[in-house]
Design an enzyme around this catalytic site. Structure first.
Site, PDB file in Angstrom:
ATOM      1  N   GLU A  27      50.802  17.281  81.869  1.00  0.00           N
ATOM      2  CA  GLU A  27      50.134  17.733  80.637  1.00  0.00           C
ATOM      3  C   GLU A  27      51.156  18.067  79.543  1.00  0.00           C
ATOM      4  O   GLU A  27      52.346  18.202  79.814  1.00  0.00           O
ATOM      5  CB  GLU A  27      49.250  18.954  80.913  1.00  0.00           C
ATOM      6  CG  GLU A  27      50.033  20.152  81.410  1.00  0.00           C
ATOM      7  CD  GLU A  27      49.418  21.482  81.003  1.00  0.00           C
ATOM      8  OE1 GLU A  27      49.119  21.664  79.812  1.00  0.00           O
ATOM      9  OE2 GLU A  27      49.260  22.342  81.884  1.00  0.00           O
ATOM     10  N   LYS A 161      47.375  32.318  87.546  1.00  0.00           N
ATOM     11  CA  LYS A 161      48.090  33.431  86.919  1.00  0.00           C
ATOM     12  C   LYS A 161      47.271  34.711  86.961  1.00  0.00           C
ATOM     13  O   LYS A 161      46.068  34.678  86.756  1.00  0.00           O
ATOM     14  CB  LYS A 161      48.339  33.084  85.456  1.00  0.00           C
ATOM     15  CG  LYS A 161      49.780  33.074  85.072  1.00  0.00           C
ATOM     16  CD  LYS A 161      49.972  32.465  83.710  1.00  0.00           C
ATOM     17  CE  LYS A 161      49.746  30.983  83.733  1.00  0.00           C
ATOM     18  NZ  LYS A 161      48.444  30.499  83.497  1.00  0.00           N
TER      19      LYS A 161
HETATM   20  N1  PSU Z   1      49.089  28.342  82.072  1.00  0.00           N
HETATM   21  C1  PSU Z   1      50.424  28.289  81.914  1.00  0.00           C
HETATM   22  N2  PSU Z   1      50.934  27.517  80.963  1.00  0.00           N
HETATM   23  C2  PSU Z   1      50.142  26.780  80.151  1.00  0.00           C
HETATM   24  C3  PSU Z   1      48.716  26.824  80.344  1.00  0.00           C
HETATM   25  C4  PSU Z   1      48.234  27.617  81.315  1.00  0.00           C
HETATM   26  O1  PSU Z   1      51.158  28.942  82.624  1.00  0.00           O
HETATM   27  O2  PSU Z   1      50.665  26.106  79.269  1.00  0.00           O
HETATM   28  C5  PSU Z   1      47.838  25.975  79.492  1.00  0.00           C
HETATM   29  C6  PSU Z   1      47.320  24.764  80.287  1.00  0.00           C
HETATM   30  O3  PSU Z   1      47.364  23.644  79.436  1.00  0.00           O
HETATM   31  C7  PSU Z   1      45.884  25.128  80.586  1.00  0.00           C
HETATM   32  C8  PSU Z   1      45.533  25.913  79.365  1.00  0.00           C
HETATM   33  O4  PSU Z   1      45.043  24.017  80.769  1.00  0.00           O
HETATM   34  O5  PSU Z   1      46.678  26.695  79.087  1.00  0.00           O
HETATM   35  C9  PSU Z   1      44.313  26.774  79.562  1.00  0.00           C
HETATM   36  O6  PSU Z   1      43.909  27.276  78.316  1.00  0.00           O
HETATM   37  P1  PSU Z   1      42.510  28.009  78.184  1.00  0.00           P
HETATM   38  O7  PSU Z   1      42.657  29.245  79.025  1.00  0.00           O
HETATM   39  O8  PSU Z   1      42.376  28.309  76.730  1.00  0.00           O
HETATM   40  O9  PSU Z   1      41.484  27.069  78.719  1.00  0.00           O
END
Ligand code: PSU
Ligand code: MN
Length: 305
Positions: A27, A161
């Protein structure tokens, strides 16, 4: 309406897919919004190299010039990691950024969908989005989870996380029919930490058995993802209790500054990195590399038989 081919697959990736060779999707939100420059670009390049060393072809995914790009060159990675104005693109944002030709970094959800369109089955990231703490009132549940219940691309991550509610995230995955399998230990890992306090629903100890499970799932016609949780190497982990202090502070800051929606996850990651004096960033980099190795080995085994 004339059919339009929105995919722009890098020739090397295209060739590998045509020859049924292992390909690993990566990604780009992690590059544009998950880490600071220049560590982000450096890590993206190293992760691609690790995928190659372990026998697979890397395909980093992003939206550029109105195309869903599968496989990026160095210049494109550099641009994503070192420009302002690159969008964080989840599934809902794809039509807008494509039709307006906006540069977009893809999240787990949108990367999975584009990987699936291209025919890629294995995807490596750091951590997935999940059910946020307090979601019972905010309803902040990442589109990553819904996507995992639908799209048949396996996700290798370092667990969930603890900025998220790990228990509720595991519940949501269960509801969505997504198997959660931890590599090599009984406990489900918590991204920066090897242990989350939650037992992993499933455990497997080799890339081969994981590949076997993916094959079984999809050959049965069960669509959707498998979450493969790969604990961060012990030498690089930040223990859960220590991390919890920084996370509580970051969540408090987010509340006070009224950060929400798509900005919340990037805000929390950045704030935690600052509060830990860069320690969380080193851990983040180490775990993504560790995932790249496992993901490539799973892909090699998956495409062998
Ligand atoms: N967790 C991380 N680093 C990241 C992300 C999550 O440690 O860069 C990013 C990923 O791309 C994940 C996104 O899909 O955050 C999730 O965002 P949201 O919670 O807004 O869906
Ligand atoms: Mn959200």
């Amino acid at each position: 309406m004339k059919p339009v081919d929105f995919l722009n697959i890098h020739p090397e990736v295209k060739e590998a897919l045509a020859g049924n060779k292992p390909v690993v999707a990566l990604e780009s939100t992690i590059i544009a919004h998950g880490m600071p420059y220049p560590q982000n670009v450096q890590t993206a390049l190293e992760v691609e190299a690790i995928v190659r060393e372990n026998g697979a072809i890397p395909a980093t995914i992003a939206v550029l010039d109105g195309k869903l790009c599968v496989g990026l060159n160095r210049e494109q990675l550099e641009m994503l990691g070192n420009s302002t104005g690159v969008w964080k693109v989840s599934l809902r944002d794809l039509p807008y950024v494509v039709s307006n030709k906006i540069a977009g970094a893809t999240t787990v959800a949108s990367t999975m969908r584009i990987a699936s369109m291209a025919g890629i089955r294995i995807f490596v990231t750091g951590g997935i989005g999940g059910v946020h703490r307090g979601a019972e009132t905010s309803m902040d549940i990442s589109a990553d989870l819904y996507e995992m219940s639908q799209t048949s691309v396996a996700v290798v991550s370092a667990g969930v996380k603890s900025i998220l509610d790990i228990g509720l995230t595991l519940e949501y995955l269960e509801t969505g029919g997504v198997p959660v399998v931890t590599y090599g230990q009984d406990d489900f890992p918590a991204f920066y930490s090897r242990f989350s306090g939650y037992k992993s629903p499933l455990r497997l100890d080799s890339p081969e058995t994981i590949a076997g499970m993916l094959r079984a799932k999809w050959q049965m016609g069960l669509s959707g993802s498998v979450l493969i949780a790969n604990p961060v190497p012990a030498s690089m982990e930040v223990p859960y209790e220590r991390m919890e202090i920084f996370i509580q502070e970051a969540l408090k800051d987010a509340g006070e500054q009224k950060i929400n929606g798509k900005n919340l996850t990037p805000f929390l990651l950045k704030t935690i990195a600052e509060k830990t004096g860069g320690e969380s960033l080193s851990t983040n980099i180490a775990l993504v590399k560790n995932n790249a190795e496992l993901g490539a080995r799973i892909a090699v085994s998956y495409y062998q038989d």
